[in-house]
Design an enzyme around this catalytic site. Structure first.
Site, short mmCIF file in Angstrom:
data_model
loop_
_atom_site.label_atom_id
_atom_site.label_comp_id
_atom_site.label_asym_id
_atom_site.label_seq_id
_atom_site.Cartn_x
_atom_site.Cartn_y
_atom_site.Cartn_z
CB SER A 163 -0.95 -0.12 1.34
OG SER A 163 -0.04 -0.12 2.57
CG ASP B 194 -5.01 4.51 6.07
OD1 ASP B 194 -4.13 4.74 6.99
OD2 ASP B 194 -5.15 4.39 4.98
CG HIS C 150 -1.13 3.65 5.32
ND1 HIS C 150 -2.47 3.09 5.45
CD2 HIS C 150 -0.58 2.94 4.52
CE1 HIS C 150 -2.52 2.22 4.75
NE2 HIS C 150 -1.27 1.81 4.23
#
Lengths: 173, 182
Positions: free
Chosen positions: A51, A115, A90
């Site tokens: 990701s 998210d 992230h």
């Protein structure tokens, strides 16, 4: 004579057991020491998903630092959602900051959406203090792939530990 | 009669040295020496103390979580490395290669050995520690007491250490006479 020799034998077995234990405990203490210095419960993590491509690939190893009271938008952080075990890596895309706390919204570079769906039920922001375990300060590509293999094949992990212990016992110097 | 478990790798100097040290311990036991374990015991205690500290820090951290345990983990890590340093210092500066300490008939001896990396020579030192601290140092290549298949041969080793012991231990007349008569 026999009791004498068994005293020596007992100590020899204890010495070998000690050498084996010291391998494990020294490794563990280095890990814990790094943890205390960086203020992060897990100062080194492996990237598990794609990701964050192209910045990070699956198998990269990340080094974290957790002594910054406030992280900046654009920093890459690692966080654990309350109640879940798997750390997520992230980027911070939005934040709300006060003198008391900092709330963050994160998003994977390679994901279409932020998210929000990953957070707990009715949770809209991450708390920097409670859930973030560090921001990424350095990385080594790829090598973590071994740990991914180990965690996905349970017997491989036991084989590795058994092999290390076996070697430590065999070498008496 | 040779036990296949006792076969030594002739290409490994650490294996040769350890096997020779072990054989000398057995020789001295068979000659009636009583071994004194205090050097080894301190080493074991230092080592296991550090292991216990590590286990305690690990257990507490696992039990209450990282944040709560942090101050204790910090103390545990520092204590662990202090103990480990003491353990290493003990081996390097106090033990210094001593692998046997023992006594017989009131005379105490200390035996230490060393072998340099990749060198086929075994260095043996016997020190009398009751009074004089006279010590006798000698070196022999390993092939004088290992056969070509890797088994240790006791008699040349025994003769050698007998010579070293008698050169440092002053026997008084009564025990020398007793030995001659037996």
């Amino acid at each position: 004579m026999l009791p004498q020799l068994s005293g020596a034998n007992l100590r020899q077995s204890l010495t070998q057991a000690l050498n084996f234990c010291l391998v494990l405990t020294t490794t563990f203490m280095f890990w814990k020491g790094l943890s205390v210095v960086t203020n992060s419960p897990s100062p080194i993590v492996v990237v598990l998903s794609g990701s964050m491509e192209p910045a990070f690939q699956r198998g990269d190893i990340l080094f974290l630092w957790n002594r910054e009271a406030r992280v900046k938008v654009g920093d890459i952080v690692v966080y654990n959602v309350k109640g879940r075990d798997i750390p997520i890596v992230h980027r911070v895309v939005r934040n709300h900051v006060s003198s008391k706390k900092q709330l963050l919204l994160t998003k994977g570079d390679n994901n279409a959406m932020d998210d929000l769906d990953l957070y707990a039920h009715r949770q809209y922001y991450l708390d920097r203090e409670q859930e973030v375990i560090g921001s990424v300060k350095a990385y080594v590509p790829w090598i973590g792939y071994v740990t991914i293999l180990l965690s996905e094949n349970l017997w491989a992990k036991y084989m590795l530990l058994a092999g290390m212990g076996f070697l430590a016992v065999l070498q008496r110097d | 009669m040779p036990n296949p478990k006792n076969k030594v790798n002739l290409s490994s100097v650490p294996d040769l040295k350890n096997a020779t040290d072990d054989e000398i311990v057995q020789i001295l036991a068979s000659k009636g020496y009583t071994q004194n374990f205090s050097l080894i015991d301190v080493r074991l205690m230092l080592g296991f103390a550090s292991v216990i500290v590590a286990a305690a820090a690990a257990g507490y951290d696992y039990y209450v979580g990282f944040e709560k345990a942090k101050p204790f983990t910090a103390i545990g890590v520092s204590l662990y490395f202090v103990l480990n340093l003491a353990f290493t210092a003990w081996i390097m500066y106090v033990e210094k290669g001593t692998f046997y300490q023992g006594h017989k008939d009131g005379k105490k001896i200390s035996v230490s050995s060393s072998a340099k990396k990749y060198s086929p020579i075994y260095n043996l030192t016997v020190t009398e520690t009751t009074t004089s601290s006279k010590s006798s140092k000698a070196a022999k290549p390993f092939n004088e007491f290992f056969d070509s298949t890797g088994y240790i041969v006791r008699s040349p080793l025994e003769k050698w250490i007998d010579g070293l012991i008698s050169s440092v231990v002053q026997e008084d007349d009564s025990s020398a006479k007793a030995k001659k008569n037996s």
